[in-house]
Scaffold this motif. Structure first.
Motif, mmCIF file in Angstrom:
data_model
loop_
_atom_site.group_PDB
_atom_site.id
_atom_site.type_symbol
_atom_site.label_atom_id
_atom_site.label_comp_id
_atom_site.label_asym_id
_atom_site.label_seq_id
_atom_site.Cartn_x
_atom_site.Cartn_y
_atom_site.Cartn_z
ATOM 1 N N HIS A 41 6.474 -1.019 -13.595
ATOM 2 C CA HIS A 41 5.914 0.224 -13.234
ATOM 3 C C HIS A 41 5.020 -0.203 -12.034
ATOM 4 O O HIS A 41 4.933 0.674 -10.691
ATOM 5 N N TYR A 42 4.114 -1.038 -11.975
ATOM 6 C CA TYR A 42 3.241 -1.584 -10.871
ATOM 7 C C TYR A 42 4.136 -1.859 -9.687
ATOM 8 O O TYR A 42 3.538 -1.815 -8.382
ATOM 9 N N VAL A 99 3.938 -0.002 -6.137
ATOM 10 C CA VAL A 99 3.577 -0.751 -4.670
ATOM 11 C C VAL A 99 4.591 -0.158 -3.699
ATOM 12 O O VAL A 99 4.352 0.191 -2.620
ATOM 13 N N PHE A 100 5.896 -0.228 -4.210
ATOM 14 C CA PHE A 100 7.076 -0.005 -3.246
ATOM 15 C C PHE A 100 7.038 1.572 -2.735
ATOM 16 O O PHE A 100 7.193 1.802 -1.651
ATOM 17 N N SER A 111 5.959 5.403 1.033
ATOM 18 C CA SER A 111 5.302 6.923 1.316
ATOM 19 C C SER A 111 4.619 6.950 2.552
ATOM 20 O O SER A 111 4.380 7.753 3.267
ATOM 21 N N VAL A 112 3.607 5.963 2.598
ATOM 22 C CA VAL A 112 2.772 5.785 4.146
ATOM 23 C C VAL A 112 3.542 5.786 5.202
ATOM 24 O O VAL A 112 3.161 6.409 6.090
ATOM 25 N N PHE A 148 1.110 8.009 -7.202
ATOM 26 C CA PHE A 148 0.117 7.458 -6.492
ATOM 27 C C PHE A 148 0.406 7.657 -4.985
ATOM 28 O O PHE A 148 -0.532 8.027 -4.295
ATOM 29 N N GLY A 149 1.665 7.353 -4.683
ATOM 30 C CA GLY A 149 1.814 7.147 -3.171
ATOM 31 C C GLY A 149 1.751 8.832 -2.654
ATOM 32 O O GLY A 149 1.279 8.806 -1.382
#
Length: 349
Positions: free
Chosen positions: A197-198, A202-203, A208-209, A268-269
């Motif tokens: 999941h982590y 991150v990916f 997304s950014v 999160f992203g």
């Protein structure tokens, strides 16, 4: 115990499969409140552009109220998806129908009660950025993510109960793990974060950014740079004066739709880019800085004018992304709570 018997007696049987009542409740809520939310949001975008175009970026009370009401309603629709994704599907269908109306200059809310913008103003404010297309793309991406989270949970549970190798057991038909902790680890995707999941987070965050930066850049590039015709003709004056950036609007829509779809793995992203790359700069930093410095949109070609015209669109899309991203998150949270409760109550089933 055979695979069929395991599947029948499993305490997780039925988890992730909504009932008819849950489908109906979620669908009806979205059916009645989606037109209000998207109608108010579109009106807020149009009204914000109309005042920003004449050098008053912080003077739209309609925009502030519309953004608040719309975000709350969209968030509630997304949160209700924890029981059933029907509401998200209904919302996506509504976004397509409302988007067509907005492009034609119509709105599902009585605009004359809140603002002086006309139908031609609405059409003009939607056309240059293809705002309704971007909203539809975000709704579609969030809906697919929510459906996929639920489908992934059902698949993982059925594999565990059947002893499928894909679920981490020895072979097809082998007994499922007897220990509750072991079974929870197998379905960690819907129960609790783990190393996989982590890595996914991150990916998803990095991609997304990148996608959000591309989307915002495309919207600024597509925005009108000269608002001289607005003084005499309103936003409708932009129609003959500005060549619409159709391609840029489509690029922005696709990018934001992919970001919304990324909530399938992690919220999160989407929340980071929505809040810190879209809402805060476009809704807070730029308008406040423009007002305090006096560097607002003025007649004549200017990059600042493009930024001022794009800011309301970026804000609305950012809030839509942040609100609808909750759908996949709350579905995942609801499923892992149900799975944990079932397996803790029957650790040896």
């Amino acid at each position: 115990m055979t695979a069929d018997a395991t599947r029948t007696t499993s305490p997780t049987t039925g988890i992730g499969v909504p009932t008819r009542v849950q489908h109906l409740r979620s669908g009806l809520f979205a059916f009645f409140f989606t037109p209000i939310a998207l109608g108010m949001l579109g009106l807020a975008v149009t009204d914000s552009q109309s005042v920003a175009a004449v050098g008053q970026p912080l003077s739209s009370s309609v925009s502030m109220a519309g953004l608040l009401i719309s975000t709350v309603l969209l968030g509630l629709i997304a949160v209700n998806a924890d029981e059933s994704p029907t509401g998200m599907v209904v919302m996506t269908a509504w976004s397509l129908a409302i988007g067509v109306l907005q492009l034609l200059g119509h709105t599902p809310v009585p605009a004359e009660l809140f603002s002086s913008v006309s139908g031609s103003d609405t059409s003009a404010s939607m056309l240059w950025c293809l705002y309704p297309v971007a909203v539809f793309a975000i709704c579609l991406g969030a809906t697919l993510a929510t459906v996929e989270v639920r489908r992934r949970a059902v698949t993982a549970l059925s594999q565990v109960d059947a002893g499928n190798p894909a679920a981490g057991t020895e072979g097809e038909g082998a007994p499922a793990p007897r220990d509750a902790d072991a079974r929870l680890e197998v379905v960690a995707d819907v129960y609790a974060p783990g190393p996989a999941h982590y890595r996914e987070r991150v990916f998803v965050t990095v991609s997304s950014v990148i996608l959000a930066c591309v989307a915002v850049t495309a919207l600024v590039w597509a925005a009108p740079s000269d608002t001289l015709p607005v003084a005499a003709h309103g936003l409708a004056g932009l129609v003959p004066a500005h060549p619409f950036g159709t391609l840029a609007g489509l690029v922005a829509a696709v990018c934001l739709g992919v970001v919304a779809w990324g909530t399938r793995w992690s919220l999160f992203g989407a929340e980071v880019v929505a809040v810190f790359l879209m809402v805060v700069p476009a809704y807070l930093v730029l308008p406040v800085w423009s007002t305090l410095s006096g560097r607002v949109a003025t007649p004549g070609a200017s990059v600042l004018t493009s930024l001022s015209m794009a800011a309301p669109v970026v804000t609305a899309l950012g809030l839509t992304l942040a609100a609808l991203g909750l759908g996949a998150h709350w579905t995942r949270r609801r499923l892992r709570e149900d799975i944990a409760h079932a397996l803790r109550a029957h650790p040896a089933d």
